[in-house]
Design a protein around this motif. Structure first.
Motif, short mmCIF file in Angstrom:
data_model
loop_
_atom_site.label_atom_id
_atom_site.label_comp_id
_atom_site.label_asym_id
_atom_site.label_seq_id
_atom_site.Cartn_x
_atom_site.Cartn_y
_atom_site.Cartn_z
N ILE A 193 44.24 -34.57 9.87
CA ILE A 193 44.01 -33.77 11.32
C ILE A 193 42.55 -34.48 11.69
O ILE A 193 42.40 -34.67 12.87
CB ILE A 193 44.09 -32.47 11.30
CG1 ILE A 193 45.54 -31.85 10.89
CG2 ILE A 193 43.27 -31.74 12.60
CD1 ILE A 193 45.54 -30.28 10.70
N LEU A 247 44.04 -31.37 5.75
CA LEU A 247 43.00 -31.30 6.85
C LEU A 247 42.33 -32.53 7.21
O LEU A 247 42.08 -32.69 8.30
CB LEU A 247 41.81 -30.37 6.06
CG LEU A 247 40.75 -29.98 6.97
CD1 LEU A 247 41.08 -29.32 8.02
CD2 LEU A 247 39.59 -29.18 5.99
N TYR A 261 46.73 -28.51 13.81
CA TYR A 261 45.49 -27.66 13.35
C TYR A 261 45.91 -25.96 13.52
O TYR A 261 45.98 -25.28 12.67
CB TYR A 261 44.45 -28.09 13.80
CG TYR A 261 43.23 -27.16 13.22
CD1 TYR A 261 42.50 -27.65 12.22
CD2 TYR A 261 42.70 -26.05 13.60
CE1 TYR A 261 41.58 -27.14 11.55
CE2 TYR A 261 41.71 -25.28 13.26
CZ TYR A 261 41.02 -26.15 12.10
OH TYR A 261 40.01 -25.11 11.43
#
Lengths: 298, 269
Positions: free
Chosen positions: A17, A14, A210
């Motif tokens: 990103i 995460l 994502y």
């Protein structure tokens, strides 16, 4: 321990990103002192772009390239139509405008695609798991590996461009003092366009990654991710390239660790804790972790 | 070595002319109907007390502020409507009273930025690293290094510009301007904050720059020893208007200049 390793992998994923998105915020802010709130929505644009192209029968790599091009086009139109006319109007005017652009983009896509949550389905290859160790309980999906390789490669490439190339040096010069840079013959518009191209392209890749990872997407998906990536850029020190990358990774890891380790009931407030981190960092390091001590502007 | 300039003098060609230049801020007239000319190849001085409007004049010539009225003519073309990067592209470079080097870039990159303005290649050539691009980049780096040496800071090429000693930062700013290969170089108080020894050595370097490159220099300066030793012709401003002009000897003796600027009591050497 294996649970921890698993959460760490999710967090890094995460965070990578966020890092891609935060870099876009940071380089545009560095040059124009513009907080471009519409930046987060570009990853929504990229997701829809890739989704449509795949539906039209394009293979995944071409769909991703096409989606990057579409997103860059959006980024450039936004810069030309919304921000450039206000270049000398002051930071508040462009800040408000960027919120307007964000709302406009979300509503445009709501109108065209409806608010329906859609699924971004990737081939089964991406969800296949590799066993890393720990008696078979630490695993990593191919998607995670793709995310790490792609973000790592892009960050290295962009950092090299900013360090070595003519446009990159011009960009750093404009970030430090755009007036002086103009007097040295640097075409500010070219540098701004370059910053939007790089920022939009990174946001596009981030959007596809994502949606590939978390599957579901809708027209307002970009807003919250954008705000978090913005927080990451601020934590790292907005305007700093390395800061944006580091801030993104840090924030992603913390968000997942909060979700996994906070006591029952508090974990759902992971986002609130993320912003708490922002506040704490700014209390002690007002310019962010990598921020310049003093920015001079004229 | 001064013969270069004398030879050019024969032509008596003006590279820069200001005609009726006026700059009004809300209630203040910073520059009022100013007209003067700078001869090609000369080192020309613009002096005056604080607030006389000298820096405003430089800002208008370099395009960072636009005159309320009047014309700025450089080699026969109007500058007063052009953007700063266009003006720089035409061959007008300036330094700043308060330093504006790019502190986080290396000294070499500071100069390279300006040198790049004169080289062209498109984005594809850059992205692909074509031979054309590579050879140009090499030429840019070499010329940047030469210029750093000319200004006596060749050893600091890789140093972060912001970490250089103050006097060297001033030299770097001039070096950066030279990379633009300007036909007109505007130096806004280049000796500000320098001690007398540094000023003397800077004046020597500035004269050498003119002799080696033939560039015209308009010098805005407070340090009278620098102005008197360098300039062949001097304009004096006070409260936005021109109150005197002439060679250094004339200026030294001009009673109005002495009263307004040099101080009524004493005469400067």
């Amino acid at each position: 321990m294996d649970f921890f390793a698993g959460s760490l992998i999710s967090g890094l994923q995460l965070g990578s990103i966020y890092a891609l998105i935060a870099i876009g915020y940071s380089i545009v802010y560095g040059i124009l002192r513009l907080i471009n709130f519409a930046h987060g929505d570009l990853l929504m644009v990229a997701t829809y772009g890739a989704w449509i192209l795949i539906a039209r029968g394009l293979s995944l790599p071409f769909a991703v390239i096409g989606s990057v091009l579409i997103t860059v086009a959006f980024g450039l139109v936004i810069e030309r139509a919304a921000y450039r006319p206000l270049r000398d109007a002051g930071e508040e005017a462009t800040l408000i405008t960027s919120l307007a652009v964000s709302i406009f983009l979300q509503n445009l896509f709501l109108m065209v695609f409806t608010p329906k949550n859609r699924a971004f389905a990737l081939p089964g290859f991406f969800s296949e798991k590799l066993v890393l160790g720990g008696a078979g309980s630490i695993t990593i999906t191919n998607m995670s590996i793709v995310i790490f390789v792609v973000t790592g490669g892009l960050i290295a490439a962009v950092s090299l461009i900013i360090k070595k190339t003519r446009l990159g040096i011009a960009m750093r010069a404009c970030a430090e003092n755009s007036t002086a840079a103009k007097l040295m013959g640097v075409n500010l518009n070219a540098v701004v366009v370059f910053a939007f191209v790089v920022g939009s392209a990174l946001a596009a890749v981030a959007g596809v990654l994502y949606s590939g990872q978390y599957v579901s997407f809708n027209p307002s998906m970009g807003f919250m991710i954008g705000i978090k990536a913005f927080a990451a850029a601020v934590i790292g020190g907005i305007g700093s390239f390395a800061g944006a990358a580091a801030g993104g990774v840090l924030l992603g890891v913390l968000e997942i660790l909060f979700a996994c380790y906070l006591p029952e009931g508090a974990g759902v407030y992971q986002t609130a804790f993320v912003f708490l981190v922002l506040i704490v960092v700014l209390l002690f390091k007002p310019n962010g972790l990598f921020g310049a001590a003093e920015g001079r502007r004229s | 070595m001064l013969c270069n300039w004398k030879a050019m003098c024969v032509n008596r060609e003006n590279i820069l002319a200001l005609r009726g230049l006026t700059m009004k801020y809300k209630s203040v007239v910073a520059v009022d109907n100013l007209s003067f000319a700078v001869e090609k190849g000369s080192i020309c001085g613009l002096i005056g007390t604080n607030g006389a409007g000298k820096s405003t004049v430089v800002n208008m010539i370099s395009g960072s502020s636009k005159p309320t009225s009047g014309e700025i003519i450089f080699k026969g073309a109007r500058l007063d409507k052009l953007s700063p990067d266009r003006i720089a592209g035409l061959g007008v470079a300036r330094t700043f009273q308060n330093l504006r080097i790019f502190g986080k870039l290396s000294a070499l990159d500071n100069v390279r930025i300006a040198a790049q303005a004169r080289h062209s290649y498109n984005f594809a050539q850059m992205a692909l690293g074509t031979p054309h691009y590579r050879s140009q980049e090499r030429a840019i780096t070499e010329s940047a290094q030469r210029i750093l040496h000319r200004m006596g800071i060749g050893h600091y090429a890789e140093a972060e510009a912001g970490s250089l000693p103050y006097g060297h930062q001033r030299r770097l700013e001039i070096a950066r301007c030279l990379a633009l290969e300007p036909e007109l170089l505007l130096l806004d108080e280049p000796a500000a904050g320098m001690n007398p020894n540094e000023s003397v050595s800077l004046a020597r370097d500035i004269r050498r720059v003119r002799e080696e490159t033939g560039t015209t220099i308009l010098l805005i300066e407070h340090d009278m020893s620098v102005v008197m030793s360098l300039c062949e012709y001097i304009y004096v401003m006070d409260f936005g208007i021109l109150i005197g002009e002439g060679d250094p000897d004339t200026i030294r003796r001009d009673p109005e200049v002495i009263r307004a600027y040099l101080g009524a009591e004493r005469e400067y050497a």
